[in-house]
Motif scaffolding. Structure first.
Motif, PDB file in Angstrom:
ATOM      1  N   LEU A   1    -123.115  92.716 -34.192  1.00 58.38           N
ATOM      2  CA  LEU A   1    -123.104  93.875 -33.303  1.00 58.38           C
ATOM      3  C   LEU A   1    -124.196  94.844 -33.735  1.00 58.38           C
ATOM      4  O   LEU A   1    -124.315  95.150 -34.921  1.00 58.38           O
ATOM      5  CB  LEU A   1    -121.737  94.561 -33.372  1.00 58.38           C
ATOM      6  N   GLU A   2    -124.967  95.314 -32.760  1.00 58.88           N
ATOM      7  CA  GLU A   2    -126.067  96.224 -33.075  1.00 58.88           C
ATOM      8  C   GLU A   2    -125.804  97.591 -32.472  1.00 58.88           C
ATOM      9  O   GLU A   2    -125.388  97.721 -31.318  1.00 58.88           O
ATOM     10  CB  GLU A   2    -127.388  95.668 -32.534  1.00 58.88           C
ATOM     11  N   HIS A   3    -126.006  98.604 -33.258  1.00 56.39           N
ATOM     12  CA  HIS A   3    -125.841  99.977 -32.798  1.00 56.39           C
ATOM     13  C   HIS A   3    -126.797 100.252 -31.636  1.00 56.39           C
ATOM     14  O   HIS A   3    -127.941  99.822 -31.682  1.00 56.39           O
ATOM     15  CB  HIS A   3    -126.144 100.943 -33.958  1.00 56.39           C
ATOM     16  N   PRO A   4    -126.326 100.892 -30.544  1.00 52.12           N
ATOM     17  CA  PRO A   4    -125.064 101.621 -30.369  1.00 52.12           C
ATOM     18  C   PRO A   4    -124.013 100.857 -29.578  1.00 52.12           C
ATOM     19  O   PRO A   4    -123.146 101.471 -28.964  1.00 52.12           O
ATOM     20  CB  PRO A   4    -125.519 102.853 -29.595  1.00 52.12           C
ATOM     21  N   ALA A   5    -124.076  99.523 -29.548  1.00 51.39           N
ATOM     22  CA  ALA A   5    -123.092  98.757 -28.793  1.00 51.39           C
ATOM     23  C   ALA A   5    -121.681  99.075 -29.292  1.00 51.39           C
ATOM     24  O   ALA A   5    -121.452  99.171 -30.505  1.00 51.39           O
ATOM     25  CB  ALA A   5    -123.365  97.261 -28.935  1.00 51.39           C
ATOM     26  N   PRO A   6    -120.709  99.235 -28.394  1.00 50.72           N
ATOM     27  CA  PRO A   6    -119.347  99.586 -28.820  1.00 50.72           C
ATOM     28  C   PRO A   6    -118.618  98.383 -29.406  1.00 50.72           C
ATOM     29  O   PRO A   6    -118.998  97.229 -29.188  1.00 50.72           O
ATOM     30  CB  PRO A   6    -118.686 100.042 -27.519  1.00 50.72           C
ATOM     31  N   LEU A   7    -117.567  98.664 -30.114  1.00 46.95           N
ATOM     32  CA  LEU A   7    -116.713  97.610 -30.646  1.00 46.95           C
ATOM     33  C   LEU A   7    -115.998  96.932 -29.483  1.00 46.95           C
ATOM     34  O   LEU A   7    -115.392  97.611 -28.657  1.00 46.95           O
ATOM     35  CB  LEU A   7    -115.697  98.216 -31.607  1.00 46.95           C
ATOM     36  N   PRO A   8    -116.083  95.616 -29.361  1.00 47.48           N
ATOM     37  CA  PRO A   8    -115.415  94.938 -28.233  1.00 47.48           C
ATOM     38  C   PRO A   8    -113.922  95.232 -28.185  1.00 47.48           C
ATOM     39  O   PRO A   8    -113.275  95.429 -29.224  1.00 47.48           O
ATOM     40  CB  PRO A   8    -115.685  93.455 -28.509  1.00 47.48           C
TER      41      PRO A   8
ATOM     42  N   GLU B   1    -124.607 100.545 -38.491  1.00 50.61           N
ATOM     43  CA  GLU B   1    -125.441 101.709 -38.184  1.00 50.61           C
ATOM     44  C   GLU B   1    -126.912 101.456 -38.489  1.00 50.61           C
ATOM     45  O   GLU B   1    -127.796 101.983 -37.798  1.00 50.61           O
ATOM     46  CB  GLU B   1    -124.952 102.927 -38.979  1.00 50.61           C
ATOM     47  N   SER B   2    -127.175 100.634 -39.500  1.00 51.39           N
ATOM     48  CA  SER B   2    -128.563 100.359 -39.887  1.00 51.39           C
ATOM     49  C   SER B   2    -129.166  99.181 -39.135  1.00 51.39           C
ATOM     50  O   SER B   2    -130.308  98.801 -39.392  1.00 51.39           O
ATOM     51  CB  SER B   2    -128.639 100.093 -41.391  1.00 51.39           C
ATOM     52  N   GLY B   3    -128.420  98.595 -38.214  1.00 50.29           N
ATOM     53  CA  GLY B   3    -128.939  97.485 -37.435  1.00 50.29           C
ATOM     54  C   GLY B   3    -128.945  96.163 -38.161  1.00 50.29           C
ATOM     55  O   GLY B   3    -129.689  95.257 -37.781  1.00 50.29           O
TER      56      GLY B   3
ATOM     57  N   ALA C   1    -119.503  97.156 -43.874  1.00 46.23           N
ATOM     58  CA  ALA C   1    -119.678  96.806 -42.461  1.00 46.23           C
ATOM     59  C   ALA C   1    -120.141  97.989 -41.614  1.00 46.23           C
ATOM     60  O   ALA C   1    -121.061  97.842 -40.790  1.00 46.23           O
ATOM     61  CB  ALA C   1    -118.393  96.202 -41.907  1.00 46.23           C
ATOM     62  N   PRO C   2    -119.557  99.179 -41.758  1.00 48.74           N
ATOM     63  CA  PRO C   2    -120.046 100.299 -40.948  1.00 48.74           C
ATOM     64  C   PRO C   2    -121.513 100.627 -41.213  1.00 48.74           C
ATOM     65  O   PRO C   2    -122.268 100.929 -40.281  1.00 48.74           O
ATOM     66  CB  PRO C   2    -119.128 101.462 -41.360  1.00 48.74           C
TER      67      PRO C   2
END
Length: 387
Positions: A319-326, A312-314, A307-308
């Motif tokens: 969730l797409e980087h760099p959006a934070p974890l809700p 990071e790779s989109g 998952a990480p």
């Protein structure tokens, strides 16, 4: 009573899932009493399957000459695979058969002197003699000239055989360099064999035709039969292996049904709930928690999760980087084995939201990816954090 939802990873099907879930339940319950372990078996309903019975698989044929008909390059493909992994494999075999070193009579020429002189001439030409393969010949020549296996191999080989083995060693080093750097273009076998022939001639081999395949009996025994068996068994191997890769592709393209099943399962549980998920199961769990607030869930545990990396790779669906974890995503414990090449870190991507902890199964990859649930460290870390 804490409910622990256990989510399996890729390629798991019955009866293996029941054995896996039973092992997990026993391991976690031994450290903490009063738990309700709830397995989520998504592989049966939502896992990948060859819906048309494998109609997409090519027949076990060669290159149009009929089933596995021999032809140029067919017989030595597996041998080249050995040489790409270890370009000095043939030299090592020859050196092993050379026997103890003997003192040469006065005035005699060491067996390796001739080929060393020719290697020096070849080095002066740089990468040019293997230009159609790519860069790296000059470095390969310098490495071979200085290699300790060259002298004992020369002592046990006829000059022609030494020249051809040296030519294959140099060629394998160049191609292995391309593979190591992920160059998108790798020359076909005909081009490779032409370079071997040219280099062998420069190193003193007698002319014997354009094609110089790998002739080492030891390499042939070790690899060719196995390679042909693999090609013949392509259907069986695909049917055995495809669930793992197919599960990932199916989830990334049609994952909502799997997430909906997990949401429905959690909706029927009394809080507090913890989710423990392996591999693709961790991706499923994280996506579900990101997309839908589930206040019953107080802890997410992932083991061997990608998952990480997908985030990071989109490639993470939710969730797409760099959006934070809700903020509604619960505490996340991420267990990884440094030897598991399919495990990734999350703390650097989500500071303060993920705790990465290394566990050591003392297994090499890929065994390390499946050893979490027999590792007492894993259960200890989970037990310490369960709500």
């Amino acid at each position: 009573m804490t409910a622990v939802v256990f989510i399996h990873g890729t390629g798991v099907r019955e009866p293996g899932f029941s054995a896996l879930a039973g092992r997990f339940a026993a391991g976690v319950s031994a450290l903490r009493g009063g738990l309700r372990v709830v397995p989520y078996y998504w592989g049966g309903a939502h896992g990948a399957a060859l819906a048309a019975g494998g109609a997409s698989l090519p027949p076990a044929t060669g290159t149009g000459r009929g089933p596995l008909a021999p032809g140029p390059g067919d017989d030595d493909t597996a041998d080249w695979a050995v040489l790409y992994a270890d370009p000095y494999a043939e030299l090592a075999l020859a050196a092993a058969g050379s026997g103890p070193a003997e003192e040469l009579p006065p005035g005699s020429v060491p067996p390796d002197l001739r080929v060393r002189a020719r290697l020096a001439d070849l080095l002066a030409e740089g990468d040019g003699p293997a230009a159609e393969l790519g860069p790296g010949l000059a470095r390969a020549v310098a490495d071979l000239a200085a290699h300790p296996l060259l002298a004992p191999a020369a002592a046990s080989l006829a000059p022609d055989d030494l020249a051809e083995i040296a030519a294959r060693c140099l060629t394998a080093q160049v191609v292995a360099g391309l593979l190591d750097t992920d160059v998108p273009l790798v020359p076909v076998g005909v081009t490779r064999d032409a370079v071997v022939g040219r280099l062998a001639a420069v190193l003193g081999a007698s002319a014997r035709g354009a094609e110089r395949g790998v002739r080492s009996l030891a390499l042939r025994v070790a690899s060719s039969a196995a390679s042909r068996a693999v090609v013949r068994r392509r259907r069986a191997l695909t049917e055995a292996a495809h669930p793992a890769a197919g599960d990932v592709l199916r989830y990334l393209s049609r994952g909502e049904a799997v997430r909906a099943g997990l949401r429905a399962l959690i909706a029927g549980l009394e809080p507090p709930v913890a989710i423990v998920a392996h591999s693709l199961g961790g991706i499923i769990a994280l996506d579900t928690l990101v997309l839908t607030p589930l206040p019953q869930v107080r802890l997410l545990v992932t083991a061997g999760s990608q998952a990480p990396f997908l985030y990071e790779s989109g490639s993470l669906p939710s969730l797409e980087h760099p959006a934070p974890l809700p903020a509604h995503v619960p505490d996340w414990l991420n267990l990884y084995d440094p030897r598991d090449l399919l495990s990734y870190l999350g703390a650097g991507l989500f500071p303060g939201r993920v705790t990465d902890i290394a566990v050591d199964s003392r297994q090499p990859f890929p065994a390390a990816h499946s050893a979490y649930w027999t590792n007492s460290e894993v259960y200890r870390h989970i037990g310490e954090r369960l709500p």
